[in-house]
Write a protein that holds these residues in place. Sequence first.
Motif, PDB file in Angstrom:
ATOM      1  N   GLY A 109       0.794  -1.234   0.000  1.00 16.08           N
ATOM      2  CA  GLY A 109       0.000   0.000   0.000  1.00 16.08           C
ATOM      3  C   GLY A 109       0.825   1.282   0.000  1.00 16.08           C
ATOM      4  O   GLY A 109       1.758   1.459  -0.790  1.00 16.08           O
ATOM      5  N   ILE A 110       0.488   2.175   0.922  1.00 21.48           N
ATOM      6  CA  ILE A 110       1.126   3.491   1.010  1.00 21.48           C
ATOM      7  C   ILE A 110       2.618   3.348   1.333  1.00 21.48           C
ATOM      8  O   ILE A 110       3.463   4.017   0.737  1.00 21.48           O
TER       9      ILE A 110
ATOM     10  N   ARG B  70       4.815  -9.737   8.194  1.00 23.14           N
ATOM     11  CA  ARG B  70       4.753 -10.925   7.316  1.00 23.14           C
ATOM     12  C   ARG B  70       5.951 -10.957   6.357  1.00 23.14           C
ATOM     13  O   ARG B  70       6.146 -10.011   5.584  1.00 23.14           O
TER      14      ARG B  70
ATOM     15  N   CYS C 113       9.524  -7.164  11.556  1.00 19.95           N
ATOM     16  CA  CYS C 113       9.439  -6.501  12.868  1.00 19.95           C
ATOM     17  C   CYS C 113       7.982  -6.164  13.170  1.00 19.95           C
ATOM     18  O   CYS C 113       7.287  -5.595  12.323  1.00 19.95           O
TER      19      CYS C 113
ATOM     20  N   HIS D 175       6.021  -3.648  15.199  1.00 19.29           N
ATOM     21  CA  HIS D 175       6.374  -2.367  15.844  1.00 19.29           C
ATOM     22  C   HIS D 175       5.609  -2.091  17.135  1.00 19.29           C
ATOM     23  O   HIS D 175       5.782  -1.039  17.729  1.00 19.29           O
ATOM     24  N   THR D 176       4.762  -3.037  17.568  1.00 20.93           N
ATOM     25  CA  THR D 176       4.155  -2.891  18.899  1.00 20.93           C
ATOM     26  C   THR D 176       4.998  -3.609  19.960  1.00 20.93           C
ATOM     27  O   THR D 176       4.681  -3.538  21.144  1.00 20.93           O
TER      28      THR D 176
ATOM     29  N   GLY E 135      -3.326   0.773  10.681  1.00 18.76           N
ATOM     30  CA  GLY E 135      -4.554   0.385   9.988  1.00 18.76           C
ATOM     31  C   GLY E 135      -5.659   0.207  11.007  1.00 18.76           C
ATOM     32  O   GLY E 135      -5.402   0.103  12.210  1.00 18.76           O
TER      33      GLY E 135
ATOM     34  N   PRO F   9      -3.733  11.148   5.117  1.00 25.16           N
ATOM     35  CA  PRO F   9      -4.405  10.816   3.858  1.00 25.16           C
ATOM     36  C   PRO F   9      -5.927  10.798   4.001  1.00 25.16           C
ATOM     37  O   PRO F   9      -6.455  10.492   5.071  1.00 25.16           O
TER      38      PRO F   9
ATOM     39  N   GLU G 163      -5.398  -2.177   0.481  1.00 23.82           N
ATOM     40  CA  GLU G 163      -6.284  -3.268   0.897  1.00 23.82           C
ATOM     41  C   GLU G 163      -7.589  -2.715   1.461  1.00 23.82           C
ATOM     42  O   GLU G 163      -8.668  -3.224   1.198  1.00 23.82           O
TER      43      GLU G 163
HETATM   44  P1  NDP Z   1      -1.756  -1.676   4.329  1.00 27.96           P
HETATM   45  O1  NDP Z   1      -2.488  -2.669   5.175  1.00 27.96           O
HETATM   46  O2  NDP Z   1      -1.434  -2.031   2.924  1.00 27.96           O
HETATM   47  O3  NDP Z   1      -0.393  -1.249   5.043  1.00 27.96           O
HETATM   48  C1  NDP Z   1      -0.139  -1.336   6.382  1.00 27.96           C
HETATM   49  C2  NDP Z   1       1.247  -1.971   6.509  1.00 27.96           C
HETATM   50  O4  NDP Z   1       1.632  -1.885   7.861  1.00 27.96           O
HETATM   51  C3  NDP Z   1       1.241  -3.433   6.115  1.00 27.96           C
HETATM   52  O5  NDP Z   1       2.349  -3.669   5.244  1.00 27.96           O
HETATM   53  C4  NDP Z   1       1.409  -4.174   7.440  1.00 27.96           C
HETATM   54  O6  NDP Z   1       2.195  -5.336   7.239  1.00 27.96           O
HETATM   55  C5  NDP Z   1       2.126  -3.130   8.278  1.00 27.96           C
HETATM   56  N1  NDP Z   1       1.849  -3.223   9.698  1.00 27.96           N
HETATM   57  C6  NDP Z   1       0.661  -3.078  10.325  1.00 27.96           C
HETATM   58  N2  NDP Z   1       0.816  -3.237  11.647  1.00 27.96           N
HETATM   59  C7  NDP Z   1       2.131  -3.472  11.858  1.00 27.96           C
HETATM   60  C8  NDP Z   1       2.923  -3.716  13.012  1.00 27.96           C
HETATM   61  N3  NDP Z   1       2.385  -3.796  14.234  1.00 27.96           N
HETATM   62  N4  NDP Z   1       4.254  -3.885  12.857  1.00 27.96           N
HETATM   63  C9  NDP Z   1       4.813  -3.845  11.622  1.00 27.96           C
HETATM   64  N5  NDP Z   1       4.128  -3.623  10.504  1.00 27.96           N
HETATM   65  C10 NDP Z   1       2.790  -3.446  10.623  1.00 27.96           C
HETATM   66  O7  NDP Z   1      -2.605  -0.353   4.405  1.00 27.96           O
HETATM   67  P2  NDP Z   1      -2.377   1.144   3.877  1.00 27.96           P
HETATM   68  O8  NDP Z   1      -1.241   1.244   2.947  1.00 27.96           O
HETATM   69  O9  NDP Z   1      -3.715   1.573   3.458  1.00 27.96           O
HETATM   70  O10 NDP Z   1      -2.042   1.894   5.252  1.00 27.96           O
HETATM   71  C11 NDP Z   1      -0.823   2.509   5.546  1.00 27.96           C
HETATM   72  C12 NDP Z   1      -1.076   3.620   6.566  1.00 27.96           C
HETATM   73  O11 NDP Z   1      -1.948   4.583   5.988  1.00 27.96           O
HETATM   74  C13 NDP Z   1      -1.753   3.133   7.845  1.00 27.96           C
HETATM   75  O12 NDP Z   1      -1.189   3.793   8.948  1.00 27.96           O
HETATM   76  C14 NDP Z   1      -3.211   3.561   7.641  1.00 27.96           C
HETATM   77  O13 NDP Z   1      -3.881   3.758   8.865  1.00 27.96           O
HETATM   78  C15 NDP Z   1      -3.020   4.859   6.865  1.00 27.96           C
HETATM   79  N6  NDP Z   1      -4.186   5.308   6.088  1.00 27.96           N
HETATM   80  C16 NDP Z   1      -4.668   4.582   5.018  1.00 27.96           C
HETATM   81  C17 NDP Z   1      -5.750   5.073   4.282  1.00 27.96           C
HETATM   82  C18 NDP Z   1      -6.321   4.338   3.098  1.00 27.96           C
HETATM   83  O14 NDP Z   1      -7.327   4.817   2.518  1.00 27.96           O
HETATM   84  N7  NDP Z   1      -5.775   3.214   2.673  1.00 27.96           N
HETATM   85  C19 NDP Z   1      -6.387   6.346   4.626  1.00 27.96           C
HETATM   86  C20 NDP Z   1      -5.791   7.018   5.741  1.00 27.96           C
HETATM   87  C21 NDP Z   1      -4.734   6.510   6.429  1.00 27.96           C
HETATM   88  P3  NDP Z   1       2.036  -6.654   8.141  1.00 27.96           P
HETATM   89  O15 NDP Z   1       0.580  -6.929   8.244  1.00 27.96           O
HETATM   90  O16 NDP Z   1       2.819  -7.698   7.408  1.00 27.96           O
HETATM   91  O17 NDP Z   1       2.667  -6.317   9.445  1.00 27.96           O
END
Ligand code: NDP
Length: 242
Positions: A13-14, A35, A53, A55-56, A81, A176, A183
């Motif tokens: 994603g972003i 993952r 990693c 991050h929590t 997310g 954003p 996703e």
């Molecule tokens: P994705 O789910 O594609 O991206 C989130 C990424 O964060 C994943 O690659 C996930 O990988 C990783 N992640 C989540 N939790 C953890 C963790 N505890 N430790 C390490 N990695 C973590 O979603 P988006 O690209 O949409 O979201 C990216 C950011 O943008 C988020 O903060 C979301 O809240 C924000 N956002 C998104 C919007 C949208 O419309 N899509 C709108 C506004 C904000 P893995 O699961 O493998 O850990």
Amino acid sequence: MSRTILVTGGATGIGLAVARHFAAQGDAVVITGRRPAPLEKAAEETGARAVVCDHTDPAALDRLLAELPASIDVLVNNAGGNTDLDDAPGDDLASYARAFRANLDANLLTAALTTKAVEARLAPGGAVVHIGSIAADRGAGSLGAYGAAKAGLTTWNLDLANTLGPRGVTANVVSPGYIEDTEFFRDHLADERRAQLIAQTATGRAGRPEDIAATVAFLASEGARHITGQVIGVNGGAYRTR
Ligand code: NDP
């Protein structure tokens, strides 16, 4: 000059768009996530270095630190997310507490812990950029914890900006609106709701991950050295009421 960039959640994603942007500029990029499979794929595509990693988890962050260089120029706190989407609580208080905490941990604690972990390594002239959300301004339904966590990020960042400022490091939030090719947009929104959200924008479209990456890159650039403690909305003017 090549810089070192850490993008949390940089496999999809972003975060992936941000990693691509910096890698294309010739920077040395490290991406993280929980993952391994998406991380490996993203690393192959972008040339970034991937480290698993959560991050929590403080212990996981200690392990990440051992993999990182002594100096980091840009930290992008993107991991997060809306955890309600996958894990809605039951009626009992214990599961409500669990679900509420999961959102705070995923969206606020991740950024705070990661920043604390790498703070001493942030180079003068560097930048921290957090990915917030329009949900901080208007809520996101369900528990309300996701929007509250993202709003908390903004307030916490004000203190961070004060702490890092004297060292020549900026700290800002990119917030954003609704971003397609993620996703969330693909799998969690009904077509009708998606159309409604797009209709609320002045630009008449959803954002793209690249829109967010370009703003993150600007905040990390020389031209943004006097911008800190700010929230920059990238939402196409998503405030139309009719
Ligand atoms: P994705 O789910 O594609 O991206 C989130 C990424 O964060 C994943 O690659 C996930 O990988 C990783 N992640 C989540 N939790 C953890 C963790 N505890 N430790 C390490 N990695 C973590 O979603 P988006 O690209 O949409 O979201 C990216 C950011 O943008 C988020 O903060 C979301 O809240 C924000 N956002 C998104 C919007 C949208 O419309 N899509 C709108 C506004 C904000 P893995 O699961 O493998 O850990």
